[in-house]
Structures are given as C-alpha cells and as structure tokens.
Design an enzyme around this catalytic site. Structure first.
Site, short mmCIF file in Angstrom:
data_model
loop_
_atom_site.label_atom_id
_atom_site.label_comp_id
_atom_site.label_asym_id
_atom_site.label_seq_id
_atom_site.Cartn_x
_atom_site.Cartn_y
_atom_site.Cartn_z
N HIS A 138 -25.26 -32.40 21.06
CA HIS A 138 -25.53 -30.98 20.78
C HIS A 138 -24.20 -30.22 20.92
O HIS A 138 -23.23 -30.54 20.25
CB HIS A 138 -26.64 -30.52 21.74
CG HIS A 138 -27.20 -29.15 21.50
ND1 HIS A 138 -27.00 -28.45 20.35
CD2 HIS A 138 -27.98 -28.35 22.29
CE1 HIS A 138 -27.63 -27.28 20.42
NE2 HIS A 138 -28.22 -27.19 21.60
N HIS A 144 -26.70 -33.53 11.12
CA HIS A 144 -27.49 -32.46 11.73
C HIS A 144 -28.96 -32.77 11.53
O HIS A 144 -29.35 -33.29 10.50
CB HIS A 144 -27.14 -31.11 11.10
CG HIS A 144 -27.59 -29.96 11.91
ND1 HIS A 144 -28.87 -29.45 11.84
CD2 HIS A 144 -26.94 -29.23 12.88
CE1 HIS A 144 -28.98 -28.46 12.70
NE2 HIS A 144 -27.83 -28.31 13.35
N ASP A 152 -19.75 -27.87 14.74
CA ASP A 152 -18.80 -28.30 15.76
C ASP A 152 -17.52 -28.89 15.19
O ASP A 152 -16.51 -28.96 15.88
CB ASP A 152 -19.46 -29.32 16.69
CG ASP A 152 -20.49 -28.66 17.60
OD1 ASP A 152 -20.19 -27.55 18.10
OD2 ASP A 152 -21.56 -29.23 17.81
N1 ACO Z 1 -21.87 -40.38 12.22
C1 ACO Z 1 -22.31 -41.46 11.58
N2 ACO Z 1 -23.59 -41.66 11.21
C2 ACO Z 1 -24.44 -40.69 11.48
C3 ACO Z 1 -24.05 -39.51 12.13
C4 ACO Z 1 -22.71 -39.37 12.50
N3 ACO Z 1 -22.26 -38.29 13.12
N4 ACO Z 1 -25.12 -38.71 12.28
C5 ACO Z 1 -26.16 -39.36 11.76
N5 ACO Z 1 -25.77 -40.57 11.27
C6 ACO Z 1 -26.60 -41.57 10.60
C7 ACO Z 1 -27.38 -42.38 11.61
O1 ACO Z 1 -26.65 -43.52 12.01
C8 ACO Z 1 -28.62 -42.72 10.83
O2 ACO Z 1 -28.29 -43.76 9.94
P1 ACO Z 1 -29.39 -44.89 9.55
O3 ACO Z 1 -30.52 -44.13 8.90
O4 ACO Z 1 -28.66 -45.79 8.65
O5 ACO Z 1 -29.80 -45.51 10.85
C9 ACO Z 1 -28.86 -41.46 9.99
O6 ACO Z 1 -27.59 -40.85 9.86
C10 ACO Z 1 -29.82 -40.48 10.63
O7 ACO Z 1 -29.39 -40.21 11.96
P2 ACO Z 1 -30.34 -39.74 13.12
O8 ACO Z 1 -29.70 -39.98 14.44
O9 ACO Z 1 -31.71 -40.30 12.91
O10 ACO Z 1 -30.43 -38.19 12.82
P3 ACO Z 1 -30.83 -37.10 13.89
O11 ACO Z 1 -31.40 -35.98 13.12
O12 ACO Z 1 -31.68 -37.68 14.96
O13 ACO Z 1 -29.44 -36.74 14.57
C11 ACO Z 1 -27.51 -35.69 15.29
C12 ACO Z 1 -28.78 -35.57 14.43
C13 ACO Z 1 -27.88 -36.04 16.72
C14 ACO Z 1 -26.80 -34.34 15.26
C15 ACO Z 1 -26.59 -36.78 14.69
O14 ACO Z 1 -26.25 -36.46 13.37
C16 ACO Z 1 -25.36 -37.02 15.53
O15 ACO Z 1 -25.40 -37.80 16.48
N6 ACO Z 1 -24.18 -36.39 15.18
C17 ACO Z 1 -22.98 -36.53 15.95
C18 ACO Z 1 -23.01 -35.54 17.15
C19 ACO Z 1 -22.83 -34.11 16.71
O16 ACO Z 1 -21.94 -33.76 15.94
N7 ACO Z 1 -23.70 -33.24 17.25
C20 ACO Z 1 -23.66 -31.79 16.99
C21 ACO Z 1 -24.83 -31.36 16.14
S1 ACO Z 1 -24.71 -29.66 15.75
C22 ACO Z 1 -25.13 -28.89 17.16
O17 ACO Z 1 -25.92 -29.33 17.95
C23 ACO Z 1 -24.51 -27.61 17.46
#
Ligand code: ACO
Length: 382
Positions: free
Chosen positions: A226, A265, A319
């Site tokens: 987050h 996201h 971010d």
């Molecule tokens: N890098 C690489 N792959 C990613 C990323 C990433 N940053 N984010 C998502 N994916 C991929 C996952 O591996 C998954 O792939 P798959 O379907 O092949 O298994 C797919 O995208 C879906 O990911 P989920 O984790 O199911 O998506 P979710 O909606 O649960 O997660 C989250 C959202 C937690 C923000 C995720 O994108 C993440 O971890 N990002 C990195 C951390 C980040 O930048 N957080 C800030 C978010 S903005 C905020 O809170 C202000």
C-alpha cells in the site's frame, strides 16, 4: 443503491466487494479516472490547493473565498501540538522509523483531547481538523529530533505544505517547492476504500473514536503493498543504480515472479491518473534539482514493464513517480510514506465522518476450513 445479500459470498481480499456508499471520490479503474466529488483529479492538481481540496472532500462542494479563509483559519488555529507532545516526541528512540513514530504520536494526540471519545459529527469534524493540522508538526519534528536538531514549531501564517517544509528544513521553502508538495498532497488526499481507509472504517464502525481510526489507518498504510510502496520504489532505484542495469533488474524480478514496486493496482487496470500527472511533474522537478537520472531510470523501468506486463493491466501507480518527486524535493526516503499519511488523513477522517452518518458494524465472515469433533486429550496424555 446496492442491495445487501443475505447469503455470505466468498471474496478473497474483498476484491469485488462493495462495503459501503460514499460521495467523496470516484474511481473508474477501466478508463483511469479519479474524481473528488465529481471534479477530475487533474483539474484539482492544476487549480486547487490542499486545503481547498479537503474542504471539497469533507463538505462535498467547493468553498467560497470567505469559506476557504475561515476553513484555513480553523486549521491553522489547531497547528500547535498539545505541549506534552513535544516531550513524547523526545521519548521516541532516534532509531525508530518515522512511520512507527507517526503511528505512536497520532495515537498520543488522543490522550490530550477532551473530545477524543465524543462521536458527534461536530466533535468529529473538530478532531478531523486537529488531526489534519497537527500531523505535519509530528512528522517534521520527529525528523528533527532523530537528527539531533531543535524543534521548529508550526507557523500559523503558512499553509500546510509551506509550514511542513519550514519545520522540516528549519527555513521556508521556495514557492516552487511548496507548490510541488501541495500538489502531491492534493493527489494523495483520498482514494475510495483503499486498504488504510477501509481499516479506519472498520475501527470507527465499532463506535471507537477518530484517533483510533486514524492510528489504525497509519499502521495499514505503512505496508509495501500500500503506501509503503513509494519508499520501496526509491530503494529499488537506488539498488538498480544505473540506467544500464534497469533491463536486467526488471526482467530478473519478473522471471522470479517478484513484484516490481510502484506497479499494479487493485482497481486501476488502466494508467493511474495520479501517476499520469506525477510523471510530468517528477520529470520537471528532477531536471530542476539535478535528479534527471532517477527520472530516466523510472521511465526505462516503465517501458520494460509496459512491454512485459502492460497487457495484463499492470501500469505505474501513484507511488511510482511520487518517489522521484519526493526525492527531488530533498525528502529522506523514510519520510515518503509519512507524507502520504499527512495527506490521506483528509480521506480517512472524511470517510469516518461520512460512514458514521449511517453506521453499520463492519464485520465480514471467514470460511472455516479446519476439522470438527476433535477429541480433547489431557495434556499429560499427549
Ligand atoms: N509487479 C509484477 N507483477 C505484478 C505486480 C507488480 N507490481 N502487480 C501485480 N502483478 C501481477 C501478479 O503477479 C499477478 O500475476 P498472475 O495473474 O500472473 O499471477 C497479477 O498481476 C495480479 O496481481 P494481484 O496480486 O492478484 O493483484 P492485486 O489486485 O491483489 O494487487 C497490488 C494489487 C497489491 C497493488 C499489486 O499490484 C502489487 O503488489 N504492486 C506492487 C506494490 C505497490 O506498488 N503497491 C502500491 C499500490 S497503490 C497504493 O496502495 C497507494
């Protein structure tokens, strides 16, 4: 109006659950739109101020000149910390991270507020103003304390962004720097039922209190999935070190199925509109402050991510470019997430007040997957 279901449904991570109604911010994740009370975020970033944006979020309309002046005066009247808080800041170890310090200090504000447990809308709005007004002094002066510097008290002639930077650096910022921070505060002020706002709502829905709700939210914002992602992005840029190392770094991360921080996201599957704005902004600031290499590295990461996972809807989030922006503003990396908190107090508090108008305890269920009918064996016989 969404109907509530009588039969529970399983929705891991509450990804497809709408838990309440709100008039504050609208997110269209497919088309990459964010509005505060119907006004596009890009327009607000260009034309508004943080204080005016907070008025908009809390009262659901733009203020007149007189109303904004009055609102600013109300905020500034609450800038000063309760006197004992200065000692509390000094009691926190200088080695503590600013997010742990902020969570502790916001919690400590409650014990000096006689209205802490009064849950009327008026009292909650007064507490919301206090939280908004005092968080900057807590962050800036914890930073001064850990660096062995004298405290600098808030200046009631300055707006929130200017006062914060003056306290942090011990001297007033340039107008450009203050405006840059003000824009960042606008962009981070609210975002629907994100994890920290939801956490705040769980707390307030028990009819606890605003300080407990905001303390809960700060703890939730801290995580790298987050609000903690902005710090993680900056540490990633430092780890990569050079634009020539970007491609191997990102590709290796993807092969190892690791997250690249600042991408993806839960709601946006298109480009996060806050990132669109911050990208241009970060570029200009980085150039002005001699940090262009960071911006160029960020763009290189974005290109590789776009080619590799863009089709899956993974794009930069708020971010990603805020990291370069904050770094160019001269902020320490571990202050990035506290800054996010300083702005999001507006959203947390606003949602709490709104939710209490028609409160219902937030209490989902879990699907029990353990055994039944297990015999209790006395401890001596195990
Ligand atoms: N890098 C690489 N792959 C990613 C990323 C990433 N940053 N984010 C998502 N994916 C991929 C996952 O591996 C998954 O792939 P798959 O379907 O092949 O298994 C797919 O995208 C879906 O990911 P989920 O984790 O199911 O998506 P979710 O909606 O649960 O997660 C989250 C959202 C937690 C923000 C995720 O994108 C993440 O971890 N990002 C990195 C951390 C980040 O930048 N957080 C800030 C978010 S903005 C905020 O809170 C202000």
């Amino acid at each position: 109006m969404i109907e509530t279901r009588s039969e529970p449904t399983f929705d891991k991570g509450l990804a497809n659950t709408i838990a309440a109604e709100s008039e504050m911010s609208y997110i269209d994740g497919v088309n990459g739109v964010l509005e505060y009370v119907g006004i596009d975020i890009d327009t607000l970033a260009r034309s508004s101020t943080f204080e005016e944006t907070v008025f908009l979020l809390w009262r659901r309309r733009l203020p007149t000149t007189a109303e904004l002046e009055h609102f600013n005066a109300e905020i500034r009247r609450e800038y000063q910390l309760p006197e004992p808080l200065w000692t509390t800041i000094q009691q926190i170890p200088a080695t503590a991270t600013p997010m742990h310090a902020l969570r502790t200090l916001v919690s400590a504000l409650a014990v000096h507020d006689e209205e802490a447990d009064v849950n009327t809308p008026d009292a909650n709005e007064r507490k919301a103003i206090r939280l908004l007004a005092r968080t900057p002094a807590l962050i800036a002066n914890f930073d001064r304390h850990r660096k062995g510097k004298e405290f600098v008290r808030p200046d009631a002639t300055q707006d929130i962004a200017t006062s914060f930077l003056t306290m942090l650096n011990g001297a007033p910022p340039t107008e450009t720097m203050a405006r840059a921070l003000d824009v960042c505060l606008i962009l981070h002020a609210d975002h629907g039922f994100n994890a920290s706002t939801f956490a705040a709502l769980v707390t307030i829905s028990t009819l606890s209190d605003m300080y407990s709700a905001v303390t809960t939210a700060i703890g939730t914002l801290k995580g790298p999935l987050h609000g903690g992602a902005n710090e993680a992005v900056m540490r990633m840029l430092e780890e990569i070190g050079d634009i020539d190392a970007v491609e191997a770094f990102v590709k290796e991360k993807l092969v190892r199925k690791e997250r690249v921080m600042g991408f993806g996201h839960r709601v946006y599957k298109a480009y996060d509109p806050r990132a669109t704005y911050l990208k241009t902004f970060a570029g200009q600031l980085a150039e002005d402050t001699g940090n262009l290499h960071l911006f160029e590295m960020s763009r290189a990461i974005e290109k590789i991510m776009h080619d590799a996972v863009g089709a899956k809807g993974i794009h930069p989030n708020v971010d990603f470019y805020s990291a370069t922006t904050y770094y160019s503003l001269g902020l320490d990396i571990d202050l990035f997430t506290p800054l996010f908190a300083m702005s999001r107090v507006a959203g947390w508090a606003g949602h709490c007040i709104e939710y209490l108008l028609d409160n219902k305890l937030m209490r989902p269920r879990c699907d029990y997957t353990g055994p039944h009918g297990i015999e209790y064996v006395p401890i001596g016989d195990r």
